[in-house]
Structure formats: structure tokens, C-alpha cells
Motif scaffolding. Structure first.
Motif, PDB file in Angstrom:
ATOM      1  N   THR A  16      -0.681   0.424 -11.803  1.00 47.04           N
ATOM      2  CA  THR A  16      -0.329  -0.770 -11.281  1.00 47.04           C
ATOM      3  C   THR A  16      -0.673  -1.864 -10.571  1.00 47.04           C
ATOM      4  OG1 THR A  16      -2.058   0.721  -9.548  1.00 47.04           O
ATOM      5  CG2 THR A  16       0.650   0.865  -9.789  1.00 47.04           C
ATOM      6  N   GLY A  17      -2.066  -2.056 -11.708  1.00 48.78           N
ATOM      7  CA  GLY A  17      -2.566  -3.648 -11.028  1.00 48.78           C
ATOM      8  C   GLY A  17      -3.794  -3.248  -9.645  1.00 48.78           C
ATOM      9  N   THR A  18      -4.346  -1.928  -9.589  1.00 51.53           N
ATOM     10  CA  THR A  18      -4.554  -1.587  -8.324  1.00 51.53           C
ATOM     11  C   THR A  18      -6.570  -1.504  -9.040  1.00 51.53           C
ATOM     12  OG1 THR A  18      -3.295  -0.792  -7.096  1.00 51.53           O
ATOM     13  CG2 THR A  18      -5.500  -0.481  -6.196  1.00 51.53           C
ATOM     14  N   SER A  19      -7.202  -1.880  -8.457  1.00 55.23           N
ATOM     15  CA  SER A  19      -8.747  -1.603  -8.570  1.00 55.23           C
ATOM     16  C   SER A  19      -8.932   0.254  -8.339  1.00 55.23           C
ATOM     17  CB  SER A  19      -9.742  -2.144  -7.694  1.00 55.23           C
ATOM     18  OG  SER A  19      -9.798  -1.057  -6.257  1.00 55.23           O
TER      19      SER A  19
ATOM     20  N   TYR B 236      -6.651   8.965 -12.179  1.00 59.94           N
ATOM     21  CA  TYR B 236      -6.676   7.265 -11.233  1.00 59.94           C
ATOM     22  C   TYR B 236      -6.846   6.267 -11.974  1.00 59.94           C
ATOM     23  CZ  TYR B 236      -8.043  10.569  -7.922  1.00 59.94           C
ATOM     24  OH  TYR B 236      -8.039  11.559  -7.664  1.00 59.94           O
TER      25      TYR B 236
ATOM     26  N   ALA C 162      -4.431   3.181 -11.552  1.00 63.32           N
ATOM     27  CA  ALA C 162      -5.008   1.971 -11.042  1.00 63.32           C
ATOM     28  C   ALA C 162      -4.260   1.031 -12.548  1.00 63.32           C
ATOM     29  CB  ALA C 162      -6.693   1.616 -11.212  1.00 63.32           C
TER      30      ALA C 162
ATOM     31  N   VAL D 153      -9.654   1.081  -4.384  1.00 69.62           N
ATOM     32  CA  VAL D 153      -8.507   1.435  -3.806  1.00 69.62           C
ATOM     33  C   VAL D 153      -7.589   2.855  -4.213  1.00 69.62           C
ATOM     34  CG1 VAL D 153      -6.046  -0.009  -3.367  1.00 69.62           C
ATOM     35  CG2 VAL D 153      -8.641  -1.070  -3.412  1.00 69.62           C
ATOM     36  N   VAL D 154      -7.426   2.847  -5.333  1.00 64.05           N
ATOM     37  CA  VAL D 154      -6.646   4.125  -6.246  1.00 64.05           C
ATOM     38  C   VAL D 154      -7.544   5.496  -5.603  1.00 64.05           C
ATOM     39  CG1 VAL D 154      -5.650   5.340  -7.636  1.00 64.05           C
ATOM     40  CG2 VAL D 154      -5.458   3.099  -8.108  1.00 64.05           C
TER      41      VAL D 154
ATOM     42  N   LEU E  77       1.686   2.725  -3.370  1.00 62.91           N
ATOM     43  CA  LEU E  77       0.790   2.995  -3.742  1.00 62.91           C
ATOM     44  C   LEU E  77       0.948   4.501  -3.394  1.00 62.91           C
ATOM     45  CD1 LEU E  77      -2.041   3.011  -5.917  1.00 62.91           C
ATOM     46  CD2 LEU E  77      -2.985   2.245  -3.606  1.00 62.91           C
TER      47      LEU E  77
ATOM     48  N   ARG F  22      -6.990   6.381  -1.941  1.00 65.96           N
ATOM     49  CA  ARG F  22      -5.687   6.515  -1.237  1.00 65.96           C
ATOM     50  C   ARG F  22      -5.744   7.647  -1.585  1.00 65.96           C
ATOM     51  NH1 ARG F  22      -3.044   7.360   2.445  1.00 65.96           N
ATOM     52  NH2 ARG F  22      -0.329   7.845   1.865  1.00 65.96           N
TER      53      ARG F  22
ATOM     54  N   MET G  41       1.387  -1.067  -0.224  1.00 69.42           N
ATOM     55  CA  MET G  41      -0.475   0.291   0.152  1.00 69.42           C
ATOM     56  C   MET G  41       1.041   1.002   0.381  1.00 69.42           C
ATOM     57  SD  MET G  41      -3.370   0.309  -0.671  1.00 69.42           S
ATOM     58  CE  MET G  41      -4.604  -0.084   0.406  1.00 69.42           C
TER      59      MET G  41
END
Length: 104
Positions: free
Chosen positions: A69-72, A62, A66, A75-76, A4, A79, A1
Motif C-alpha cells: 500500500t506504500g504506507t509505513s 503488516y 505496508a 501506520v499499518v 487501509l 490501524r 485511510m
């Protein structure tokens, strides 16, 4: 985290819309929300236009973060919202979890 947070801090540049955003925030017209977007504290057509423009640009950033970084996206946004609220200077508005606006 933590990666990110560092990535968000490095890639989120407000310079493209900083003047309009900062003026509106300083005047108490716009505030930061938990979802990483801005919201209208006091509504008007001009404020709505600024909010819409800024939120479109933020969402584009965003989505890019996402994807990279392969993040949803959720989540972005969450944060980014935390970081934006932390960075909001005293006297400007932030939105609380219950939807109320509060001066920081």
C-alpha cells in the motif's frame, strides 16, 4: 485511510493461529495492544511462546501490507491495533495507552 482499513480487514487472517490465540485471550492470558501486536497479560513460558509466534506472523503481514500500500509499518500497525481492539469481545483484555491492561 479508509482503504487501509478495508485492506487490513481483508488481508489479516487470524485463522492460522486462531485456536491458540483465542484460547489464551479467553483465559485472560493475552490481550490486544495499540500497536497491532498482542501482549502477555499473565506471563509464562507458554504464553511468551504464543505471543512471540503471533507477533512474528502479524509483523510479517503488516510489512507486506505496508509494502503493497506504500504506507509505513507504523501506520499499518496503528490501524491494525485500533481494528483489533474494536473487534475484541467484552471480557477480554486490551492494553491502554499508559500500558495498563483492562478488560473490555
Amino acid at each position: 485511510m479508509r482503504w487501509l482499513a478495508m485492506f487490513l480487514a481483508a488481508t489479516l487472517s487470524l485463522s492460522a493461529w486462531a485456536l491458540d490465540l483465542q484460547q489464551a485471550k479467553q483465559q485472560g492470558l493475552i490481550g490486544e495492544q495499540l500497536n497491532g501486536l498482542v501482549g502477555a497479560v499473565q506471563g509464562s513460558a507458554q504464553v511468551s511462546a504464543i505471543v512471540g509466534d503471533i507477533n512474528r506472523k502479524r509483523l510479517d503481514s503488516y510489512r507486506d501490507i505496508a509494502q503493497k500500500t506504500g504506507t509505513s509499518l507504523a501506520v499499518v500497525q496503528s490501524r491494525a491495533g485500533q481494528l483489533n481492539i474494536e473487534r475484541t469481545p467484552a471480557g477480554q483484555y486490551v492494553q491502554l495507552a499508559d500500558g495498563r491492561w483492562q478488560r473490555k
